[in-house]
Design a protein around this motif. Sequence first.
Motif: not given
Length: 154
Positions: A6-8, A22-26, A81-84, A144-148
């Motif tokens: 769930v995204h708020k 989520l896997n598709e986006i990743a 993601m950036n290179s770092s 990473w996607v979830l965090n965003q």
Amino acid sequence: MPATFVHKLFGTFRMEVSKEILNEIADSLQSGFKCFIHRDTGEVVTYMDPDQFPNMDLKDWKEEISKVRKYKKKFIEIEGMNSSANFRIMEEFVDTLDNSSTRIRLLTALEGHKPFANFKIQIDNSGDYRELWFSFQQQKTVEWVLNQLNLEIL
């Protein structure tokens, strides 16, 4: 039934996003695509990132680009993601390995010149570790996607 997330946004907005999405986006992010998710419908729109593919013909992605531009405020862009960040994931993966010759080769690749290219060469020639790497990378990209999206597991 697959787990959903769930995204708020703004306190009252809710959007359910499945593991599959989520896997598709990743997958798309890892392939160099720009990714967007519609705030109301959860529709995912992707197209090749012109910054990563400067010679691409934008006409091939006209429909997707137009949709995102037309409804700009309705779409959330999910940044790649950036290179770092990618480098940190490679380091984290190596840290999970036992003291094997593969671990040593991957560490050497990361510490040397052109670490991304050399890591890829080493992982592509590492047998079973290659699949472990892809699973690890996928998991970290989904995180990473979830965090965003600032998602919470139901």
